[in-house]
Design a protein around this motif. Structure first.
Motif, PDB file in Angstrom:
ATOM      1  N   THR A 120       0.266   7.059  13.103  1.00  0.00           N
ATOM      2  CA  THR A 120       1.479   7.406  13.402  1.00  0.00           C
ATOM      3  C   THR A 120       2.656   6.539  12.384  1.00  0.00           C
ATOM      4  O   THR A 120       3.410   7.171  11.922  1.00  0.00           O
ATOM      5  CB  THR A 120       1.868   7.386  14.608  1.00  0.00           C
ATOM      6  N   PHE A 121       2.398   5.357  12.749  1.00  0.00           N
ATOM      7  CA  PHE A 121       3.338   4.339  11.954  1.00  0.00           C
ATOM      8  C   PHE A 121       3.274   4.637  10.330  1.00  0.00           C
ATOM      9  O   PHE A 121       4.335   4.629   9.726  1.00  0.00           O
ATOM     10  CB  PHE A 121       3.101   3.000  12.308  1.00  0.00           C
ATOM     11  N   ILE A 122       2.297   4.633   9.766  1.00  0.00           N
ATOM     12  CA  ILE A 122       1.851   4.733   8.424  1.00  0.00           C
ATOM     13  C   ILE A 122       2.318   6.249   8.115  1.00  0.00           C
ATOM     14  O   ILE A 122       3.169   6.356   6.932  1.00  0.00           O
ATOM     15  CB  ILE A 122       0.402   4.791   8.097  1.00  0.00           C
ATOM     16  N   GLY A 123       2.041   7.067   8.951  1.00  0.00           N
ATOM     17  CA  GLY A 123       2.728   8.554   8.693  1.00  0.00           C
ATOM     18  C   GLY A 123       4.175   8.700   8.476  1.00  0.00           C
ATOM     19  O   GLY A 123       4.561   9.607   7.787  1.00  0.00           O
ATOM     20  N   ARG A 156      -0.366   4.485 -13.012  1.00  0.00           N
ATOM     21  CA  ARG A 156      -1.957   4.588 -12.864  1.00  0.00           C
ATOM     22  C   ARG A 156      -2.370   3.514 -11.839  1.00  0.00           C
ATOM     23  O   ARG A 156      -3.162   2.469 -12.358  1.00  0.00           O
ATOM     24  CB  ARG A 156      -2.452   4.516 -14.181  1.00  0.00           C
ATOM     25  N   PRO A 157      -2.216   3.542 -10.595  1.00  0.00           N
ATOM     26  CA  PRO A 157      -2.787   2.581  -9.456  1.00  0.00           C
ATOM     27  C   PRO A 157      -4.156   2.703  -9.670  1.00  0.00           C
ATOM     28  O   PRO A 157      -4.922   3.848  -9.716  1.00  0.00           O
ATOM     29  CB  PRO A 157      -2.180   3.183  -8.339  1.00  0.00           C
ATOM     30  N   ALA A 158      -4.813   1.649  -9.424  1.00  0.00           N
ATOM     31  CA  ALA A 158      -6.287   1.214  -9.591  1.00  0.00           C
ATOM     32  C   ALA A 158      -6.914   2.142  -8.506  1.00  0.00           C
ATOM     33  O   ALA A 158      -8.105   2.640  -8.639  1.00  0.00           O
ATOM     34  CB  ALA A 158      -6.491  -0.015  -9.456  1.00  0.00           C
ATOM     35  N   ILE A 159      -6.451   2.352  -7.323  1.00  0.00           N
ATOM     36  CA  ILE A 159      -6.946   3.220  -6.216  1.00  0.00           C
ATOM     37  C   ILE A 159      -6.024   3.903  -5.482  1.00  0.00           C
ATOM     38  O   ILE A 159      -4.746   3.656  -5.799  1.00  0.00           O
ATOM     39  CB  ILE A 159      -7.598   2.208  -5.319  1.00  0.00           C
ATOM     40  N   ASP A 160      -6.297   4.847  -4.517  1.00  0.00           N
ATOM     41  CA  ASP A 160      -5.349   5.649  -3.868  1.00  0.00           C
ATOM     42  C   ASP A 160      -5.611   4.835  -2.303  1.00  0.00           C
ATOM     43  O   ASP A 160      -6.445   5.256  -1.684  1.00  0.00           O
ATOM     44  CB  ASP A 160      -5.733   7.061  -3.787  1.00  0.00           C
ATOM     45  N   PRO A 161      -4.390   4.252  -2.137  1.00  0.00           N
ATOM     46  CA  PRO A 161      -4.632   3.526  -0.691  1.00  0.00           C
ATOM     47  C   PRO A 161      -4.765   4.590   0.572  1.00  0.00           C
ATOM     48  O   PRO A 161      -5.474   4.256   1.372  1.00  0.00           O
ATOM     49  CB  PRO A 161      -3.293   2.919  -0.645  1.00  0.00           C
ATOM     50  N   ASP A 162      -4.354   5.869   0.294  1.00  0.00           N
ATOM     51  CA  ASP A 162      -4.646   6.720   1.262  1.00  0.00           C
ATOM     52  C   ASP A 162      -5.890   7.166   1.551  1.00  0.00           C
ATOM     53  O   ASP A 162      -6.242   7.747   2.714  1.00  0.00           O
ATOM     54  CB  ASP A 162      -3.686   7.940   1.045  1.00  0.00           C
ATOM     55  N   LYS A 163      -6.551   7.290   0.626  1.00  0.00           N
ATOM     56  CA  LYS A 163      -8.101   7.817   0.364  1.00  0.00           C
ATOM     57  C   LYS A 163      -8.985   6.666   0.302  1.00  0.00           C
ATOM     58  O   LYS A 163     -10.324   6.902   0.786  1.00  0.00           O
ATOM     59  CB  LYS A 163      -8.261   8.745  -0.807  1.00  0.00           C
ATOM     60  N   ASP A 164      -8.633   5.758  -0.451  1.00  0.00           N
ATOM     61  CA  ASP A 164      -9.838   4.676  -0.834  1.00  0.00           C
ATOM     62  C   ASP A 164     -10.161   3.465   0.166  1.00  0.00           C
ATOM     63  O   ASP A 164     -11.054   2.837   0.342  1.00  0.00           O
ATOM     64  CB  ASP A 164      -9.647   4.147  -2.031  1.00  0.00           C
ATOM     65  N   LEU A 165      -8.927   3.216   1.069  1.00  0.00           N
ATOM     66  CA  LEU A 165      -8.952   2.433   2.132  1.00  0.00           C
ATOM     67  C   LEU A 165      -8.622   2.990   3.511  1.00  0.00           C
ATOM     68  O   LEU A 165      -7.997   3.987   3.507  1.00  0.00           O
ATOM     69  CB  LEU A 165      -7.991   1.155   2.087  1.00  0.00           C
ATOM     70  N   MET A 172      -7.266  -3.716   6.513  1.00  0.00           N
ATOM     71  CA  MET A 172      -8.013  -2.548   6.188  1.00  0.00           C
ATOM     72  C   MET A 172      -9.517  -2.757   5.785  1.00  0.00           C
ATOM     73  O   MET A 172      -9.811  -3.833   5.279  1.00  0.00           O
ATOM     74  CB  MET A 172      -7.198  -1.832   4.924  1.00  0.00           C
ATOM     75  N   ALA A 173     -10.119  -1.563   5.552  1.00  0.00           N
ATOM     76  CA  ALA A 173     -11.594  -1.550   5.131  1.00  0.00           C
ATOM     77  C   ALA A 173     -11.658  -0.499   4.091  1.00  0.00           C
ATOM     78  O   ALA A 173     -10.890   0.438   3.943  1.00  0.00           O
ATOM     79  CB  ALA A 173     -12.453  -1.560   6.329  1.00  0.00           C
ATOM     80  N   PRO A 174     -12.924  -0.678   3.431  1.00  0.00           N
ATOM     81  CA  PRO A 174     -13.224   0.511   2.538  1.00  0.00           C
ATOM     82  C   PRO A 174     -13.189   1.878   3.180  1.00  0.00           C
ATOM     83  O   PRO A 174     -13.794   1.920   4.396  1.00  0.00           O
ATOM     84  CB  PRO A 174     -14.697  -0.062   1.916  1.00  0.00           C
ATOM     85  N   ALA A 175     -13.089   2.991   2.491  1.00  0.00           N
ATOM     86  CA  ALA A 175     -13.179   4.120   3.108  1.00  0.00           C
ATOM     87  C   ALA A 175     -14.646   4.405   3.368  1.00  0.00           C
ATOM     88  O   ALA A 175     -15.371   3.987   2.707  1.00  0.00           O
ATOM     89  CB  ALA A 175     -12.637   5.362   2.184  1.00  0.00           C
ATOM     90  N   GLY A 176     -14.921   4.965   4.486  1.00  0.00           N
ATOM     91  CA  GLY A 176     -16.297   5.106   4.801  1.00  0.00           C
ATOM     92  C   GLY A 176     -16.754   4.312   5.774  1.00  0.00           C
ATOM     93  O   GLY A 176     -18.131   4.335   6.329  1.00  0.00           O
ATOM     94  N   THR A 177     -16.049   3.195   6.286  1.00  0.00           N
ATOM     95  CA  THR A 177     -16.525   2.167   7.147  1.00  0.00           C
ATOM     96  C   THR A 177     -16.820   2.799   8.291  1.00  0.00           C
ATOM     97  O   THR A 177     -15.977   3.660   8.776  1.00  0.00           O
ATOM     98  CB  THR A 177     -15.637   1.026   7.165  1.00  0.00           C
ATOM     99  N   MET A 229       0.772  -1.241   0.036  1.00  0.00           N
ATOM    100  CA  MET A 229      -0.082  -0.019  -0.031  1.00  0.00           C
ATOM    101  C   MET A 229       0.981   1.134  -0.077  1.00  0.00           C
ATOM    102  O   MET A 229       0.434   2.372  -0.739  1.00  0.00           O
ATOM    103  CB  MET A 229      -0.775  -0.141   1.108  1.00  0.00           C
ATOM    104  N   ALA A 230       2.115   1.059   0.727  1.00  0.00           N
ATOM    105  CA  ALA A 230       3.001   2.434   0.599  1.00  0.00           C
ATOM    106  C   ALA A 230       3.495   2.732  -0.928  1.00  0.00           C
ATOM    107  O   ALA A 230       3.639   3.482  -1.185  1.00  0.00           O
ATOM    108  CB  ALA A 230       4.026   2.115   1.732  1.00  0.00           C
ATOM    109  N   GLN A 231       3.780   1.428  -1.417  1.00  0.00           N
ATOM    110  CA  GLN A 231       4.547   1.628  -2.418  1.00  0.00           C
ATOM    111  C   GLN A 231       3.755   1.851  -3.895  1.00  0.00           C
ATOM    112  O   GLN A 231       4.318   2.522  -4.968  1.00  0.00           O
ATOM    113  CB  GLN A 231       5.691   0.125  -2.850  1.00  0.00           C
TER     114      GLN A 231
END
Length: 336
Positions: A315-318, A117-126, A267-272, A108-110
């Motif tokens: 914090t770890f992800i940041g 063109r990644p299929a999703i934005d891991p920062d926003k979509d999950l 992880m879960a979908p954003a908005g969970t 997800m970081a990479q």
């Protein structure tokens, strides 16, 4: 003067009511009142192939979640695309807690740095729920390589290139080697592999001199004496590897050596809803002591960490994700 009168049931009830009124018992009551209960089977999509530590972790979670939540929990493997095949399948699902992903956090970081063109934005979509360690990632040398310590390896590699296996393009291991070469003048010829298994076959056969991996893959080779450990590349010191230093133990510090940790990330979908996130996070926390299957996986990996949830996980992800992405772009690594 303290009273010696016994506490009556009425007095005890009054004390409890007073505590509730004062807000001191609200956290515990809130947990009991807001715990989430699923209404249908849960699907965990695993971003790695069967046999990986991520797959083993996902299946251990599925067993424990099913017991605790009272619904079937199935695991579906969708490897590929730097985790984006699985990530997209989950991100496009309803954000109701019934579709989750377990993936390497480094994927997800990479993805945004490795893919045009990644299929999703891991920062926003999950949304992250919990992360649990993969245990130490160990740097090892072939048993016949003529040095036994990290310091001696560096001295050797300054005079003659060392052939090194890399289990995945853009891995933290690859970045650490690049930084080690930059700081010391050591020379490494890097060979990229599609997975740890193929790399270990060449390492055990002596076709390459050096490699790295988790104890899930390397444990057998270490026990048989096919390789010898020289450093813990990712993670903390391990009781199964007494005397083997970390990068910081050896004097190498900075974001590349300290922030490129590897973990299995739920992880879960954003908005969970937050109640879903909190319920699943608590289950991950309790699983390391209450689930025999989770404990077995962690014993195999020699994982001794405490799961990260909530603010600690953010914090770890940041720290970790920006470091991965910056270094990947600086090195010009691409999966396209």
């Amino acid at each position: 003067m303290p009273s010696n009168r016994p506490t009556t049931p009425a007095a005890a009830m009054l004390s409890r009511r007073q505590l509730v009124a004062a807000g001191l018992l609200l956290p515990a009551l809130g947990r009991a009142q807001t715990a989430w209960q699923p209404t249908k089977p849960i699907r965990i999509v695993c971003a790695q192939a069967p046999g990986a530590s991520t797959d083993a972790t996902a299946r251990a979670y599925s067993d424990y979640f099913s017991q605790k939540l009272g619904v079937p929990v199935v695991v579906e493997n969708k490897p590929g695309g730097v985790g984006m095949v699985a990530g997209e399948a989950v991100a496009r699902s309803a954000p109701d807690g019934h579709t989750l992903i377990v993936t390497l956090q480094s994927s997800m970081a990479q993805a945004p740095a490795l893919l045009k063109r990644p299929a999703i934005d891991p920062d926003k979509d999950l949304v992250p729920i919990a992360a649990i360690g993969v245990g130490p990632v160990v740097a090892v040398l072939h048993k016949d390589f003529p040095v036994n310590t990290l310091a001696d390896l560096i001295a050797y590699a300054k005079k003659k290139p060392v052939n090194v296996g890399n289990y995945a393009l853009g891995s933290g291991w690859q970045m650490m080697l690049s930084q080690l070469a930059k700081e010391t003048g050591a020379q490494f010829n890097l060979a990229n592999y599609k997975g740890t298994g193929a790399m270990l076959n060449d390492l055990y056969a002596g076709h390459i001199d050096m490699g790295a991996g988790s104890l899930a893959g390397l444990g057998g080779g270490l026990q048989k004496g096919l390789v010898k450990p020289i450093a813990i590349a990712v993670g903390q010191r391990s009781s199964r590897l007494p005397g083997v230093p970390t990068w910081t133990d050896a004097g190498f510090k900075g974001p590349i050596f300290e922030d490129l940790a590897e973990m299995n990330l739920l992880m879960a979908p954003a908005g969970t809803p937050q109640v879903v996130i909190d319920t699943l996070a608590r289950l991950v926390q309790s699983s390391i002591t209450d689930s025999p299957r989770v404990k077995s996986v962690r014993e195999t990996l020699s994982a001794e960490d405490t799961p990260l949830v909530g603010a600690e996980l953010r914090t770890f992800i940041g720290r970790s994700w920006p470091t991965y992405r910056r270094v990947t772009r600086e090195m010009g690594i691409s999966a396209d």
